[in-house]
Scaffold this motif. Structure first.
Motif, mmCIF file in Angstrom:
data_model
loop_
_atom_site.group_PDB
_atom_site.id
_atom_site.type_symbol
_atom_site.label_atom_id
_atom_site.label_comp_id
_atom_site.label_asym_id
_atom_site.label_seq_id
_atom_site.Cartn_x
_atom_site.Cartn_y
_atom_site.Cartn_z
ATOM 1 N N LEU A 80 0.991 -1.521 -0.102
ATOM 2 C CA LEU A 80 0.223 0.074 0.172
ATOM 3 C C LEU A 80 0.896 1.530 -0.157
ATOM 4 O O LEU A 80 1.426 1.748 0.483
ATOM 5 C CB LEU A 80 -0.697 0.470 1.072
ATOM 6 N N PRO A 81 0.712 2.093 -1.079
ATOM 7 C CA PRO A 81 1.406 3.524 -1.435
ATOM 8 C C PRO A 81 1.667 4.378 -0.053
ATOM 9 O O PRO A 81 0.069 4.680 0.592
ATOM 10 C CB PRO A 81 1.363 3.792 -2.362
ATOM 11 N N VAL A 82 2.723 4.827 0.373
ATOM 12 C CA VAL A 82 3.053 5.991 1.522
ATOM 13 C C VAL A 82 3.478 7.379 0.874
ATOM 14 O O VAL A 82 4.361 7.568 0.266
ATOM 15 C CB VAL A 82 3.145 5.753 2.607
ATOM 16 N N LEU A 129 -4.720 3.700 10.497
ATOM 17 C CA LEU A 129 -4.503 4.548 10.606
ATOM 18 C C LEU A 129 -2.827 5.330 10.741
ATOM 19 O O LEU A 129 -3.035 7.133 11.010
ATOM 20 C CB LEU A 129 -3.658 3.773 12.429
ATOM 21 N N GLY A 130 -2.060 5.472 9.761
ATOM 22 C CA GLY A 130 -1.106 5.743 9.623
ATOM 23 C C GLY A 130 -1.041 6.863 8.453
ATOM 24 O O GLY A 130 -0.915 8.471 9.123
ATOM 25 N N CYS A 131 -2.774 6.657 7.836
ATOM 26 C CA CYS A 131 -3.138 8.093 7.162
ATOM 27 C C CYS A 131 -3.985 8.846 8.455
ATOM 28 O O CYS A 131 -3.909 9.994 7.813
ATOM 29 C CB CYS A 131 -3.857 7.479 6.271
ATOM 30 N N MET A 132 -4.523 8.038 8.834
ATOM 31 C CA MET A 132 -5.179 9.597 9.718
ATOM 32 C C MET A 132 -4.603 10.338 10.325
ATOM 33 O O MET A 132 -4.615 11.498 11.452
ATOM 34 C CB MET A 132 -6.282 8.527 10.806
ATOM 35 N N ARG A 133 -3.235 9.649 11.272
ATOM 36 C CA ARG A 133 -2.137 10.564 12.007
ATOM 37 C C ARG A 133 -1.378 11.432 11.060
ATOM 38 O O ARG A 133 -1.507 12.517 11.695
ATOM 39 C CB ARG A 133 -1.487 9.331 12.789
ATOM 40 N N GLU A 140 -6.816 9.747 19.706
ATOM 41 C CA GLU A 140 -8.217 9.861 20.120
ATOM 42 C C GLU A 140 -8.527 9.601 18.776
ATOM 43 O O GLU A 140 -9.743 9.464 18.367
ATOM 44 C CB GLU A 140 -8.396 10.878 21.247
ATOM 45 N N GLU A 141 -8.597 11.192 17.656
ATOM 46 C CA GLU A 141 -9.397 11.584 16.952
ATOM 47 C C GLU A 141 -9.036 10.347 15.537
ATOM 48 O O GLU A 141 -9.426 9.916 14.983
ATOM 49 C CB GLU A 141 -9.278 12.720 16.399
ATOM 50 N N ALA A 142 -7.554 9.670 15.973
ATOM 51 C CA ALA A 142 -7.023 8.848 14.898
ATOM 52 C C ALA A 142 -7.858 7.585 15.145
ATOM 53 O O ALA A 142 -8.946 7.337 13.909
ATOM 54 C CB ALA A 142 -5.511 8.917 14.628
ATOM 55 N N GLY A 143 -7.552 7.418 16.017
ATOM 56 C CA GLY A 143 -8.476 5.699 16.272
ATOM 57 C C GLY A 143 -10.445 6.403 16.089
ATOM 58 O O GLY A 143 -10.539 4.958 15.681
ATOM 59 N N ARG A 144 -11.058 6.731 15.874
ATOM 60 C CA ARG A 144 -12.327 7.185 16.169
ATOM 61 C C ARG A 144 -12.770 7.729 14.422
ATOM 62 O O ARG A 144 -13.760 6.823 14.101
ATOM 63 C CB ARG A 144 -12.957 8.325 16.686
ATOM 64 N N CYS A 145 -11.808 7.835 14.080
ATOM 65 C CA CYS A 145 -12.105 8.380 12.459
ATOM 66 C C CYS A 145 -11.679 7.258 11.971
ATOM 67 O O CYS A 145 -12.170 7.177 10.752
ATOM 68 C CB CYS A 145 -11.360 9.887 12.132
ATOM 69 N N TYR A 146 -10.635 6.314 11.985
ATOM 70 C CA TYR A 146 -10.768 4.512 11.960
ATOM 71 C C TYR A 146 -11.559 4.031 11.482
ATOM 72 O O TYR A 146 -11.667 3.701 10.363
ATOM 73 C CB TYR A 146 -9.395 4.182 11.961
ATOM 74 N N ARG A 147 -11.772 4.193 12.656
ATOM 75 C CA ARG A 147 -12.977 2.690 12.332
ATOM 76 C C ARG A 147 -14.640 3.571 11.933
ATOM 77 O O ARG A 147 -14.870 2.828 10.769
ATOM 78 C CB ARG A 147 -13.817 2.963 14.726
ATOM 79 N N VAL A 148 -14.897 4.663 11.898
ATOM 80 C CA VAL A 148 -15.744 5.548 11.037
ATOM 81 C C VAL A 148 -15.367 4.922 9.181
ATOM 82 O O VAL A 148 -15.730 4.240 8.605
ATOM 83 C CB VAL A 148 -16.317 6.261 11.257
ATOM 84 N N PHE A 149 -14.292 5.422 9.018
ATOM 85 C CA PHE A 149 -13.656 5.172 7.541
ATOM 86 C C PHE A 149 -13.747 4.176 7.061
ATOM 87 O O PHE A 149 -14.170 3.750 6.271
ATOM 88 C CB PHE A 149 -13.076 6.271 7.379
ATOM 89 N N ALA A 150 -13.353 2.875 7.755
ATOM 90 C CA ALA A 150 -12.708 1.778 7.340
ATOM 91 C C ALA A 150 -14.271 1.374 7.247
ATOM 92 O O ALA A 150 -14.208 0.507 6.480
ATOM 93 C CB ALA A 150 -11.806 0.396 8.239
ATOM 94 N N ASP A 151 -15.291 1.051 8.298
ATOM 95 C CA ASP A 151 -16.166 0.932 8.638
ATOM 96 C C ASP A 151 -17.633 1.024 7.793
ATOM 97 O O ASP A 151 -18.294 0.003 6.685
ATOM 98 C CB ASP A 151 -17.475 0.751 10.019
#
Length: 227
Positions: A80-82, A129-133, A140-151
């Motif tokens: 996956l590209p970074v 999660l890396g993208c979020m950070r 905290e926000e990275a974790g919450r936004c990860y969950r919503v985005f991924a789901d």
């Protein structure tokens, strides 16, 4: 004189492994549907006794989790590209998830809510999660936004997979309904539908998934700026 029945060739001892079984399971599901995916069918597909499958998977649910990770493996294939653009990286991983689910719609329609807890799933989670950070979100926000985005991405991909998994007559009838049934509705009873029906994309429009991802990214940007 009755002909002697021909014995099917059997796999060499020790040649069966989880990857071979998972690949065979995908073939059966793609070809015949998930209801046809049994350990007996796997035995026939692999030219092995069904009991040999149980040495690698305790039950069908454990096999299903391996299929979930097989879709994630397709997502991560080639890496996956970074890049220096986290929004582009999120669009890439979302698009790959969507493509993986549509490549195997019989499986994809069922697995969005399951957690594979295997390597390739871990890699997808780590990447998002890396993208979020990199967007500037704290932990905290990275974790919450990860969950919503991924789901949201998984759920939409699963819905599109379910549409593709329908038999052709059923799918065509559902697609046609938006061109016929919805246009017959009386405008006085459904004024909003009457005003917009010509602009609602088809159920199978790929642009709708792209718009979903754009809307999610816009919301993530707004939260990052607010923090």
């Amino acid at each position: 004189m009755a002909a002697t029945p021909q014995r099917r060739p059997r796999r060499p001892r020790g040649s069966l492994n989880q990857q071979a079984i998972t690949e065979a399971a995908l073939r059966i599901a793609d070809r015949d549907g998930m209801d046809a995916l049994t350990f007996e069918a796997l035995g026939r597909e692999l030219e092995a006794h069904p009991t040999a499958i149980y040495r690698h998977f305790r039950d069908k649910d454990e096999l299903l989790l391996a299929l979930v990770d097989a879709l994630h493996a397709r997502t991560t294939a080639g890496g996956l590209p970074v890049t220096d653009d986290w929004t582009a990286d999120l669009r890439t991983v979302a698009g790959r998830i969507h493509e993986a689910f549509l490549a195997h719609p019989q499986v994809g329609q069922l697995v969005a809510a399951r957690t594979a807890r295997r390597q390739h799933e871990f890699e997808v989670v780590e990447h998002i999660l890396g993208c979020m950070r990199r967007a500037g979100l704290d932990e905290e926000e990275a974790g919450r936004c990860y969950r919503v985005f991924a789901d949201a991405v998984l759920a939409y991909s699963s819905m599109d997979a379910a549409l593709h998994a329908l038999d052709a007559p059923t799918r065509d009838a559902d697609l046609l309904a938006w061109h016929v049934d919805y246009r017959k509705l009386p405008a006085e009873a459904y004024p909003n539908l009457a005003a917009t029906v010509d602009h609602i994309p088809p159920l199978d429009s790929p642009d709708s998934f792209a718009l979903l991802v754009d809307l999610l990214i816009a919301a993530i940007k707004a939260r990052a700026e607010a923090h």
